[in-house]
Design an enzyme around this catalytic site. Structure first.
Site, mmCIF file in Angstrom:
data_model
loop_
_atom_site.group_PDB
_atom_site.id
_atom_site.type_symbol
_atom_site.label_atom_id
_atom_site.label_comp_id
_atom_site.label_asym_id
_atom_site.label_seq_id
_atom_site.Cartn_x
_atom_site.Cartn_y
_atom_site.Cartn_z
ATOM 1 C CG ASP A 49 -1.791 1.204 1.337
ATOM 2 O OD1 ASP A 49 -2.679 1.338 0.479
ATOM 3 O OD2 ASP A 49 -1.591 2.013 2.266
ATOM 4 C CD GLU A 62 -2.495 2.282 -3.344
ATOM 5 O OE1 GLU A 62 -3.634 2.784 -3.431
ATOM 6 O OE2 GLU A 62 -1.780 2.378 -2.325
#
Length: 584
Positions: A243, A315
């Protein structure tokens, strides 16, 4: 035209006796295609069908209206049914849920909302029995302020003093007060620095104030994160989706100060994230090196423990040049799948030429340099395809992302055409993101068979009785069955032969019609035609061969098994997509 992609040439045949496999259905298509010659030697992730599960919304097993691990385990057979290679789970770790799990208070345990470690282990056992890989969401940039690490850092305990990013701030000569160290603004707006009264220093948080940033310049932090990775690898996971990769490191001057970021020219609110150009708080060189460090760790783990490659998804809403660096260079390997969000920027007005432009943006760098590609349909922070592009274009985007070479990434429910739901914001930082996070629609029954409780944590779509798995299984050209057919195609030799000299091409043959070609260059070729427009399209002389329709969306007047002489004129209806096959 596909820049940098060579044109294809195949043996011509004017009189081909087409096989009758198409009449046997899509299951037969999969069985017949997988053993054809010409498939390249590729790793599992390179052509994978990935599927994101938002755990709160996939399946509730205990009637509390919130999805959980036992619920996911009970539905893993569905993922096998629709051809999914691996699924990644949004955060399931212990958390106060200020940001729905992206604020982790214990990286080594499961939040009680979702179950227990025993439940997780049972999920892994079931997934392995089905051949579905499990990828976890890894959130390294920050923790919750309720994490014991942060408590220890506030108290300046040995080893944790600089576990987070702390600074005294600047002395305001006029007021005598302490000002933040820099003008940095958080992603969720407002200052990126917050004063901690107990420690008498500012701490950094690129996101919420309850999400303090870990200090990756501290070797102990990096060691802790490697230990987290190993803990979950030992429990059987197949990889991690990392993330917020661009935010992991920040730039610090040689004297220890933090430089102000320049104004971007966007907007007039200095407390808004876009007001500044984030040259010191995003995509720092040290972040690239960290990706290489983690990839090396996973590769070493595989060497010591065996099994398939463990994968890293990154990401990063960054330039394709930066994503290329995250993937690797001539001396280092990084994240196998730096996530490609280009097709998520398409709208209902996008033409075939717009689609080609989005594809080119990735292919002209990532494919040329690394021969890798991935295509993301949606996620938990973005409106669903039915809302971004229109319900009539859901199948078109699913066809495109699965017809292109590389991995496809599908957000749960996109395979049945789910749409956003108007809901009230339920979290401090939710920014109206709950609309794309509503419960999975399994049947037309109570609560869509997501939960047998009295209510669900978010409301169901008012259209769930029409758009649900059970109903769409029985409709031949439903979004679900089109999706399943596409997954079958990804296992064909023509779809597997895409590296080195390239068994594919793509181009806009008209303003509105996209053509993708996949071939093993020996015996099998597919032409995928997608009409992005609202008018009929007439195509003349696409190829001097006869093909057979194997897949046609609901807007098509064609049917599987029907022949098509592509040396002659063919017509595409508005919003029609078809897949045609040629065999030597």
């Amino acid at each position: 035209m596909a820049i940098g992609i060579s044109k294809l040439s195949l043996p011509h045949s004017n009189a081909i006796e087409m096989p009758k496999w198409a009449h046997l259905g899509l299951a037969a298509l999969l069985l017949i295609s997988t053993t054809q010659e010409g498939a390249a030697d590729i790793d599992w992730w390179e052509n994978a069908s990935l599927y994101q599960i938002y755990p709160r919304s996939f399946q509730d097993s205990d009637g509390d209206g919130i999805g959980d691990l036992k619920g996911i385990t009970s539905r893993l057979g569905y993922l096998k049914e629709i051809g999914i290679t691996a699924t990644w789970l949004s955060p399931i770790f212990t958390s106060p849920m200020s940001d729905f799990g992206y604020d982790i208070s214990n990286f080594y345990d499961i939040d009680p909302i979702f179950g227990t470690l025993d439940d997780f282990d049972a999920l892994i056992v079931e997934a392995k029995s089905l051949g579905v890989k499990i990828i976890l969401d890894f959130v390294p940039n920050h923790s919750s302020d309720e994490n014991v690490w942060f408590e220890k850092s506030v108290n300046r305990e040995d080893g944790y003093d600089d576990f987070y990013v702390w600074d005294d701030g600047k002395l305001n000569e006029e007021t005598g007060a302490r000002d933040p160290p820099s003008n940095w603004v958080s992603v969720f707006s407002g200052p990126m620095w917050t004063w901690n009264e107990k420690r008498q220093q500012y701490f950094l948080h690129q996101f919420q104030v309850k999400q303090p940033d870990l200090n990756f310049t501290n070797p102990m932090v990096r060691e802790h994160m490697l230990d987290v990775l190993k803990f979950w690898l030992d429990r059987g996971v197949d990889g991690f989706r990392i993330d917020a990769v661009p935010h992991i490191y920040e730039h610090r001057n040689a004297d220890g100060s933090y430089p102000d970021e320049p104004v971007s020219g966007w907007g007039s609110d200095p407390n808004a994230y876009d007001y500044h150009d984030h040259i010191y708080t995003k995509d720092q060189p040290a972040t690239v090196d960290l990706m290489y460090e983690w990839r090396e760790f996973l590769d070493n783990y595989r060497a010591q423990n065996g099994g398939d490659s463990r994968v890293l998804l990154a990401e990063a809403y960054s330039s394709v040049e930066t994503l290329s660096a995250y993937f690797g260079n001539s001396t280092h390997q990084g994240t196998q799948l730096p996530m490609n969000f280009q097709l998520m920027y398409l709208s209902g007005y996008s033409t075939a030429k717009d689609v080609v432009g989005s594809i080119d943006y990735w292919m002209n760098t990532m494919w040329k340099e690394h021969q890798t590609a991935n295509w993301v349909v949606g996620n938990h922070d973005t409106n669903r395809v039915a809302d971004r592009m229109g319900a009539h274009k859901v199948d078109l985007l699913n066809v495109i992302v699965n017809a292109l070479p590389g991995a496809s990434v599908t957000y749960y429910g996109e395979e049945i055409g789910m749409s956003n739901v108007d809901v009230e914001c339920t979290g401090d930082s939710c920014e109206d993101r709950d609309g794309e996070r509503t419960p999975m629609q399994w049947t037309a029954g109570k609560n869509a068979d997501f939960s047998d409780g009295e209510s669900t944590w978010l409301p169901l779509s008012p259209e769930y009785q029409r758009y649900n798995v059970q109903t769409e299984r029985g409709v031949s050209r439903s979004s679900l069955n089109i999706f399943k057919g596409l997954q079958a195609l990804k296992s064909s030799s023509a779809f597997l032969a895409f590296k080195d000299d390239g068994g594919f091409s793509y181009e806009a043959v008209t303003e509105q019609v996209l053509q993708i070609i996949r071939t093993n260059k020996i015996s099998e070729e597919y032409r995928i035609l997608v009409n992005m427009g609202n008018g009929m399209e007439i195509l003349d002389g696409l190829a001097p061969k006869t093909y057979e329709y194997v897949l046609a969306t609901a807007y098509s007047t064609h049917y599987p098994g029907q022949k098509a002489d592509l040396s002659q004129r063919i017509i595409l209806m508005p919003y029609e997509a078809v897949v045609l096959r040629w065999l030597a």
